[in-house]
Design an enzyme around this catalytic site. Structure first.
Site, PDB file in Angstrom:
ATOM      1  CG  ASP A  95      18.786  64.055  58.156  1.00 49.08           C
ATOM      2  OD1 ASP A  95      18.590  65.035  57.533  1.00 49.08           O
ATOM      3  OD2 ASP A  95      19.919  63.308  57.676  1.00 49.08           O
ATOM      4  CD  GLU A 100      27.453  64.982  59.022  1.00 49.58           C
ATOM      5  OE1 GLU A 100      27.503  66.004  59.189  1.00 49.58           O
ATOM      6  OE2 GLU A 100      27.230  64.342  57.721  1.00 49.58           O
TER       7      GLU A 100
HETATM    8  C1  6LW Z   1      22.155  66.721  58.713  1.00 47.39           C
HETATM    9  C2  6LW Z   1      23.364  66.138  58.592  1.00 47.39           C
HETATM   10  C3  6LW Z   1      23.889  66.101  57.134  1.00 47.39           C
HETATM   11  O1  6LW Z   1      21.837  67.386  59.789  1.00 47.39           O
HETATM   12  O2  6LW Z   1      23.251  66.797  56.217  1.00 47.39           O
HETATM   13  O3  6LW Z   1      25.223  65.549  55.317  1.00 47.39           O
HETATM   14  C4  6LW Z   1      22.237  67.619  57.340  1.00 47.39           C
HETATM   15  N1  6LW Z   1      25.030  65.720  56.739  1.00 47.39           N
HETATM   16  O4  6LW Z   1      23.535  64.745  59.327  1.00 47.39           O
HETATM   17  C5  6LW Z   1      20.962  67.674  56.693  1.00 47.39           C
HETATM   18  O5  6LW Z   1      20.387  66.488  56.500  1.00 47.39           O
END
Ligand code: 6LW
Length: 498
Positions: free
Chosen positions: A15, A172
């Site tokens: 991330d 996301e």
């Molecule tokens: C992050 C989100 C995700 O906040 O995993 O699978 C979380 N997607 O974008 C943790 O890395």
């Protein structure tokens, strides 16, 4: 030598969020249940990154209660520079957490205590400012709200914005950018496993309406047969020469298809070109030759820590807090002292000091004295998946494997009482195995005073992989205390040629 599949920040550094001030790039990654949290990196060339600190290094900044599960805690941050200050917004999914804003004038720290943002109800918050100074917070789902980041107050009701490709799951990791005449909203889709991808849309204002890029997804390695998989959760940054670049997470599965990744989700670099006002992403994992500026060859040096007086190196992490025992080291001229708190490695609040495994092949060693307790050297993914060599009073050594509900002592050996050098190193996937090789093996043993290495056990590395254990982190090589007090004189970590 980096290859076309090399990360720029190896080991679990997922991330990534990046910004640039003048010639200096800064980058922050998720850190989950580990303390200190949010490692901060600096670079001048986008390839060589140096950790300059951890943004959250005080309990008043980071509350990770003992019930914080593995891969809980700090999810994805966003790092931005605005109005002379650095801004971080991040979600602490631990109980009592939520979305939190921190600021600093120096990204190396100190960072402020948190400002809570109760009006943002989801993960992956982003911050972007328009020319009027209005701050727009966009978050997973995907929704947006105007925000006063200094107080955490939302200015108006949240509203939905472009939530990605119809039919795609898990929109996301939103990031909002003003580039040229457009506002761009970039998202991750598909979830952070083999179906991960990046999509983008653009519009006339920070809140849209957004027109999806006809070429979405602009980046994906969907499938199971590539050396780099799970590409997604990206951030864009422009270089001083005007070129654009993407920092993103991806994994390097080993041992056949779909393979096992053991280092977690790592930070990779990819070039970005623009065609018809849309970004076109180049190969993930650039060769230095493709960079339009000179780049010094990263030299992975062996690392040694003699636990001299002073602060611990930035890369050292512990579970949920930093037991004060770590600070009161030097009980005996530069030894690290860990005092167990009644929790073994099978508990979520074991007393450990670890560093991420950052190379597919490595060797780690430590000199340990357990005259007053027991402890050892471990490779840990979580409290249910770890291997360790443990020293107990009287010279007793045990190699212990925890794989899900299984916990077994795979080897034992008794030495004369006294300090002993323990080691762990990677090896080839153990034979016999099924048609697909595993990612590696982990070999545990001890060194005699004359340096002779004695191997006690070879364990299959596939059980310390994310494909088996799940979760969002990666292997952490850990010094730990199981009972009483364990003292460590030094620790060294060396990448091995695979
Ligand atoms: C992050 C989100 C995700 O906040 O995993 O699978 C979380 N997607 O974008 C943790 O890395």
């Amino acid at each position: 030598m980096t290859s076309a599949t090399s990360p720029v920040i190896p080991g679990f550094h997922p991330d990534p969020s990046v910004c640039r001030v003048g010639k200096d790039y800064y980058l922050v990654c998720s850190s989950f249940e580990y303390f200190p949290g949010l490692p901060v990196f600096h670079s001048r060339d986008l390839v060589n990154w140096t950790q300059i600190g951890n943004a959250l290094d005080r309990p008043s900044q980071l509350d990770l209660p003992p019930d914080t599960p593995s891969s809980g805690g700090l999810y994805a941050p966003t790092l931005r520079h605005h109005d002379g200050r650095f801004w971080l917004i991040v979600t602490n999914v631990a109980s009592g957490g939520g979305n939190l804003v921190y600021t600093a004038t120096d990204p190396a720290g100190p960072w402020s205590d948190p400002v809570r943002v109760p009006g943002v109800p989801s993960i992956d918050p982003d911050l972007a400012w328009d020319e009027d100074g209005t701050c727009w917070c966009t978050y997973a789902g995907v929704a947006q709200v105007r925000l006063d980041p200094s107080t955490g107050e939302i200015l108006g009701e949240p509203y939905p914005v472009w939530s990605g490709t119809p039919g795609a799951t898990a929109p996301e990791a939103p990031h909002l950018y003003r580039i040229g005449d457009h506002w761009y909203l970039m998202l991750a889709e598909g979830g952070t496993e083999r179906g991960h991808s990046v999509s983008i849309a653009r519009g006339p204002s920070p809140s849209g309406p957004f027109e999806p890029c006809p070429a979405n997804p602009i980046l994906t390695h969907r499938g199971t047969n590539k050396p780099v998989q799970n590409t997604g959760h990206a951030d864009l940054v422009q270089a001083p020469d005007g070129s654009w670049w993407m920092l993103l997470l991806a994994v390097r599965p080993q041992g056949g298809t779909p393979g096992w990744h053991v280092l977690g989700r790592e930070t990779f670099l990819a070039p970005v070109n623009w065609e018809d006002g849309w970004p076109v992403i180049g190969e993930v994992g650039v060769e230095r030759a493709e960079l339009p500026w000179p780049v010094a060859a990263p030299t992975p040096e062996p690392e040694r820590d003699d636990f001299e007086p002073g602060d611990l190196a930035h890369h050292w992490i512990s579970l949920r807090d930093r037991p004060t025992e770590l600070v009161s080291t030097k009980e005996r001229d530069s030894w690290l002292t860990l005092r167990a708190r009644g929790a073994s490695l099978d508990e979520p609040d074991a007393v450990l000091l670890g560093r991420r495994q950052q190379h597919l092949a490595f060797r780690a060693r430590t000199l340990i004295d357990t005259a007053e307790g027991s402890g050892g050297l471990a490779v840990r993914l979580d409290e249910f998946h770890h291997y360790s060599i443990e020293s107990a009073p009287g010279g007793r050594l045990s190699v212990i494997a925890r794989i899900g509900s299984l916990r077994t002592i795979t080897a034992e050996h008794t030495l004369p009482a006294g300090p002993v050098t323990l080691f762990v190193r990677t090896g080839p996937a153990p034979e016999p195995h099924d048609a697909r090789t595993g990612p590696d093996s982990l070999v545990f043993g001890f060194e005699s005073a004359d340096g002779t290495a004695t191997e006690l056990a070879t364990l299959d590395g596939r059980y310390l992989s994310t494909e088996v254990a799940g979760g969002f982190t990666g292997r952490v090589i850990s010094l730990y205390a199981a009972t009483g007090t364990a003292h460590f004189d030094w620790f060294d970590y060396a990448p091995l040629v695979r």
